[in-house]
Design a protein around this motif. Structure first.
Motif, PDB file in Angstrom:
ATOM      1  N   GLN A   1      48.770  40.719  40.696  1.00 48.44           N
ATOM      2  CA  GLN A   1      47.475  41.044  40.099  1.00 48.44           C
ATOM      3  C   GLN A   1      46.813  42.229  40.765  1.00 48.44           C
ATOM      4  OE1 GLN A   1      48.215  38.339  41.876  1.00 48.44           O
ATOM      5  NE2 GLN A   1      46.434  37.375  42.835  1.00 48.44           N
TER       6      GLN A   1
ATOM      7  N   ARG B   1      45.831  45.740  38.580  1.00 50.19           N
ATOM      8  CA  ARG B   1      44.443  45.908  38.155  1.00 50.19           C
ATOM      9  C   ARG B   1      43.983  47.366  38.102  1.00 50.19           C
ATOM     10  NH1 ARG B   1      41.487  43.042  43.376  1.00 50.19           N
ATOM     11  NH2 ARG B   1      42.122  44.575  44.958  1.00 50.19           N
TER      12      ARG B   1
ATOM     13  N   PRO C   1      42.352  46.028  32.349  1.00 48.87           N
ATOM     14  CA  PRO C   1      41.827  44.809  32.975  1.00 48.87           C
ATOM     15  C   PRO C   1      40.633  44.200  32.241  1.00 48.87           C
ATOM     16  CG  PRO C   1      42.296  46.479  34.628  1.00 48.87           C
ATOM     17  CD  PRO C   1      42.426  47.147  33.296  1.00 48.87           C
ATOM     18  N   SER C   2      39.900  45.008  31.468  1.00 47.30           N
ATOM     19  CA  SER C   2      38.761  44.461  30.724  1.00 47.30           C
ATOM     20  C   SER C   2      39.228  43.554  29.586  1.00 47.30           C
ATOM     21  CB  SER C   2      37.903  45.601  30.165  1.00 47.30           C
ATOM     22  OG  SER C   2      38.667  46.424  29.299  1.00 47.30           O
ATOM     23  N   ASP C   3      40.466  43.727  29.155  1.00 47.09           N
ATOM     24  CA  ASP C   3      41.070  42.849  28.151  1.00 47.09           C
ATOM     25  C   ASP C   3      41.721  41.685  28.891  1.00 47.09           C
ATOM     26  OD1 ASP C   3      42.500  41.576  26.163  1.00 47.09           O
ATOM     27  OD2 ASP C   3      43.880  43.257  25.785  1.00 47.09           O
ATOM     28  N   GLN C   4      40.962  40.631  29.123  1.00 44.40           N
ATOM     29  CA  GLN C   4      41.428  39.538  29.970  1.00 44.40           C
ATOM     30  C   GLN C   4      42.649  38.835  29.397  1.00 44.40           C
ATOM     31  OE1 GLN C   4      40.302  38.600  33.131  1.00 44.40           O
ATOM     32  NE2 GLN C   4      39.341  40.612  32.935  1.00 44.40           N
TER      33      GLN C   4
ATOM     34  N   ARG D   1      46.202  38.956  31.291  1.00 42.98           N
ATOM     35  CA  ARG D   1      46.867  37.715  31.695  1.00 42.98           C
ATOM     36  C   ARG D   1      48.295  37.670  31.154  1.00 42.98           C
ATOM     37  NH1 ARG D   1      46.896  34.593  35.704  1.00 42.98           N
ATOM     38  NH2 ARG D   1      44.620  34.915  35.742  1.00 42.98           N
TER      39      ARG D   1
END
Length: 363
Positions: A267, A271, A334-337, A341
């Protein structure tokens, strides 16, 4: 067009071998995962003077305390395995006029072996120098070794607590939330802080000065040095990394409009990357690098739109080991969780698979 310049991390993108972890496990079984977890915490909270990857400084007094020698570390390095396709990947880049520089947290004993194997000389590699002989001579009379062995007993006794903390992070909590704010884990944090930042310095051993680790912001410094020598800007640089030690450089390259690529990343590596590649075969990086060189980030985006959408999944929706192209290419947001994921889950699977895909040991 971009200049043909690649900077790359080593352990992960080039070679499968965690030299520090392996030599520590043979010396003090169970210690390294605790220190690696502690490293994540110190890096995330921005502890003064601490950089991601300084785990390699934390383990040094333990190696000294148990009579590990530089020769022992060099012998352990011989168990390294290069990742699938690495020889062809690096040779092909060099044949086509690319300049390759390695910026690695790993000890120099590893790169003296691997660099020669893949044709990258030591002057083109920035890595961590470990000189146990000099350290042993400097601190043999200071009580450092006894203090370290005494603290180890307390640390090892807290391994069950550390495992619980790591489990909670794996389940989605941040390492700062768990180790820094949950009072259940205060005893673990306290015993580690006491050894490295109070006890050892009080008897003359400055933990972060004894071994200067190439990680975190020091990777940025190494990249800037190489870039100056090559006459390019960071905006011209593609860099490949896979862990928290690469996060700071990924972030800086993103700011400079360079190309940070996370390969089989965790992660922290993902990121601040702009591109993510999950694969067992390192040759699958080449199309991304060629797209970057030919048309900058716009061409990279075009390549991924054409090649990154085909995913194979099992009946439960989990990523399968290979898709039709042998690699998963993604743009990272990263804003698109949900998307992040999915990428993270895929890369976790590939981090596991890479071990099985590594080629024969070098030594």
């Amino acid at each position: 067009m971009k200049p043909k310049v690649l900077f790359t991390d080593g352990e992960g993108p080039i070679v499968f071998k965690d030299l520090a972890a392996d030599i520590t496990e043979k010396t003090v079984p169970g210690l390294f995962p605790v220190l690696s977890f502690y490293d994540d915490y110190l890096a995330e909270v921005g502890a003064k003077g601490y950089q991601a990857g300084d785990t390699l400084a934390l383990i040094a007094p333990h190696l000294l305390a148990h009579d590990v020698t530089d020769e022992d570390v060099a012998r352990e390095a011989k168990d390294a395995k290069v990742c699938l396709g690495v020889e062809e990947y690096i040779a092909g880049l060099k044949e086509d006029g690319w300049t390759v520089r390695i910026i690695s947290t790993a000890y120099s004993q590893l790169w003296e072996l691997v660099g020669k194997h893949i044709g990258v000389p030591m002057e083109d590699i920035a890595c961590t120098t470990l000189d146990l002989a000099s350290l042993r001579k400097s601190f043999a009379a200071n009580g450092v070794f006894d203090a370290t062995r005494n603290a180890e007993k307390n640390i090892l006794g807290l391994i069950p607590l550390a495992n619980q903390a790591m489990k909670e992070v794996d389940q989605g909590k941040s390492v700062v939330e768990v180790l820094g704010k949950d009072l259940r884990f205060t005893p673990l944090l306290s015993v580690l802080d006491e050894l490295y930042w109070r006890k050892l310095p009080s008897i003359g051993y400055q933990t972060l000065e004894a071994v200067k680790v190439i990680g975190g912001k020091r990777k940025i410094e190494a990249a800037q040095k190489f870039a100056r020598e090559l006459g390019v800007g960071l905006s011209d640089v593609a860099y490949v990394g896979d862990s928290i030690t690469d996060d700071a450089l990924h972030a800086r390259l993103s700011q400079e409009n360079g190309l940070p690529i996370a390969i089989n990343g965790n992660q922290y590596a993902l990121r601040n990357a702009r591109v993510a590649v999950a694969t067992k075969d390192m040759r699958k990086l080449r199309p991304v690098l060629d797209a970057w060189q030919q048309g900058g980030f716009g061409e990279v985006q075009r390549f991924i739109r054409l090649n990154g959408a085909s995913f194979l999944r099992d009946k439960k929706g989990a990523p399968i080991a290979e898709n039709l192209s042998g690699a998963h290419y993604d743009l990272v947001g990263p804003s698109d969780q949900v998307g992040f994921r999915r990428i993270l889950d895929t890369h976790r699977e590939y981090r596991r698979l890479v071990r099985g895909a590594a080629t024969a040991r070098l030594g």
